[in-house]
Write a protein that holds these residues in place. Structure first.
Motif, PDB file in Angstrom:
ATOM      1  N   ILE A   6       0.843  -1.205   0.000  1.00 35.89           N
ATOM      2  CA  ILE A   6       0.000   0.000   0.000  1.00 35.89           C
ATOM      3  C   ILE A   6       0.880   1.257   0.000  1.00 35.89           C
ATOM      4  O   ILE A   6       0.637   2.204  -0.749  1.00 35.89           O
ATOM      5  N   ALA A   7       1.921   1.225   0.841  1.00 34.65           N
ATOM      6  CA  ALA A   7       2.815   2.393   0.926  1.00 34.65           C
ATOM      7  C   ALA A   7       3.474   2.690  -0.406  1.00 34.65           C
ATOM      8  O   ALA A   7       3.761   3.836  -0.740  1.00 34.65           O
ATOM      9  N   LYS A   8       3.720   1.630  -1.212  1.00 40.18           N
ATOM     10  CA  LYS A   8       4.366   1.823  -2.523  1.00 40.18           C
ATOM     11  C   LYS A   8       3.343   2.133  -3.606  1.00 40.18           C
ATOM     12  O   LYS A   8       3.670   2.110  -4.799  1.00 40.18           O
ATOM     13  N   ASN A   9       2.093   2.348  -3.195  1.00 38.00           N
ATOM     14  CA  ASN A   9       1.018   2.662  -4.154  1.00 38.00           C
ATOM     15  C   ASN A   9       0.796   1.559  -5.176  1.00 38.00           C
ATOM     16  O   ASN A   9       0.443   1.841  -6.328  1.00 38.00           O
ATOM     17  N   ILE A  10       1.035   0.332  -4.802  1.00 38.53           N
ATOM     18  CA  ILE A  10       0.730  -0.786  -5.697  1.00 38.53           C
ATOM     19  C   ILE A  10      -0.747  -1.106  -5.500  1.00 38.53           C
ATOM     20  O   ILE A  10      -1.169  -1.461  -4.400  1.00 38.53           O
ATOM     21  N   GLU A  11      -1.497  -0.909  -6.556  1.00 43.93           N
ATOM     22  CA  GLU A  11      -2.973  -1.017  -6.463  1.00 43.93           C
ATOM     23  C   GLU A  11      -3.417  -2.447  -6.172  1.00 43.93           C
ATOM     24  O   GLU A  11      -2.988  -3.371  -6.858  1.00 43.93           O
ATOM     25  N   PRO A  12      -4.308  -2.626  -5.185  1.00 40.29           N
ATOM     26  CA  PRO A  12      -4.883  -3.957  -4.999  1.00 40.29           C
ATOM     27  C   PRO A  12      -5.895  -4.229  -6.108  1.00 40.29           C
ATOM     28  O   PRO A  12      -6.257  -3.333  -6.875  1.00 40.29           O
ATOM     29  N   ASP A  13      -6.325  -5.467  -6.205  1.00 38.09           N
ATOM     30  CA  ASP A  13      -7.314  -5.859  -7.208  1.00 38.09           C
ATOM     31  C   ASP A  13      -8.653  -5.178  -6.903  1.00 38.09           C
ATOM     32  O   ASP A  13      -9.306  -5.510  -5.924  1.00 38.09           O
ATOM     33  N   GLN A  14      -9.025  -4.201  -7.723  1.00 40.53           N
ATOM     34  CA  GLN A  14     -10.238  -3.409  -7.455  1.00 40.53           C
ATOM     35  C   GLN A  14     -11.513  -4.227  -7.594  1.00 40.53           C
ATOM     36  O   GLN A  14     -12.575  -3.822  -7.169  1.00 40.53           O
TER      37      GLN A  14
END
Ligand code: SF4
Length: 166
Positions: free
Chosen positions: A23-31
């Motif tokens: 999350i801190a690295k702005n890696i998007e979770p599966d929306q």
């Protein structure tokens, strides 16, 4: 890139270090993860009459702020009481950031599905707890690589499930 601890990173760091790092690295979770969808729906459909909804400030996405008598309430809506520890730290962080901006508020974790509300107060003891959580989250997010994945019960609902386990 300078990474800063946010309310969401703090919440995640109480469940899974790896999720907090992602999350801190702005890696998007599966929306399209159904659990993320359900959470989004509960956020939109609950407490519709409260006048101020969703405020974004640096490191914070506050679900609602409203006055109750003399008090200013910061409300955080959750799907269930399963991750109360993390929700409490997240809310303490919001209260602390608001206090730095001159606003003394009380927190409420709102769990509409369970018709439950939990009061969160920023006092001396909880401020120590918050600082410890921030230190831990800072250590996690400053790691050069994501922490090792560990299978936990939350994995089956996590937005990074595919990233970690497919
Ligand atoms: S899938 Fe499991 S190991 Fe991976 S980030 Fe989510 S909770 Fe952590």
């Amino acid at each position: 890139m300078i990474l800063v601890v946010t309310g969401t990173v703090l919440l995640s760091s109480t469940v899974c270090d790896r999720e907090a790092w992602l999350i801190a690295k702005n890696i998007e979770p599966d929306q399209y993860n159904p659990f993320i969808e359900i959470g989004r729906w509960i956020h939109t459909e609950s407490y519709k009459n409260n006048q101020i909804r969703e405020i974004s400030l640096p490191g914070m996405k506050i679900d609602m702020i409203y006055e109750q008598g003399q008090m200013i309430i910061v409300g955080e809506i959750k799907k269930s009481s399963k991750f109360l520890k993390g929700a409490r730290i997240q809310l303490l962080y919001y209260l602390s950031e608001m206090k730095k901006r001159g606003v003394n508020a009380t927190g409420k974790i709102l769990i509409p599905k369970e018709k439950k509300q939990v009061i969160v107060v920023l006092d001396e003891q909880s401020a120590v707890e918050l600082n410890e959580a921030i230190d831990k989250a800072e250590r996690i997010i400053s790691l050069p690589r994501p922490p090792q994945k560990k299978r936990i019960s939350f994995c089956s609902k996590c937005g990074y499930q595919e990233f970690c386990w497919s």
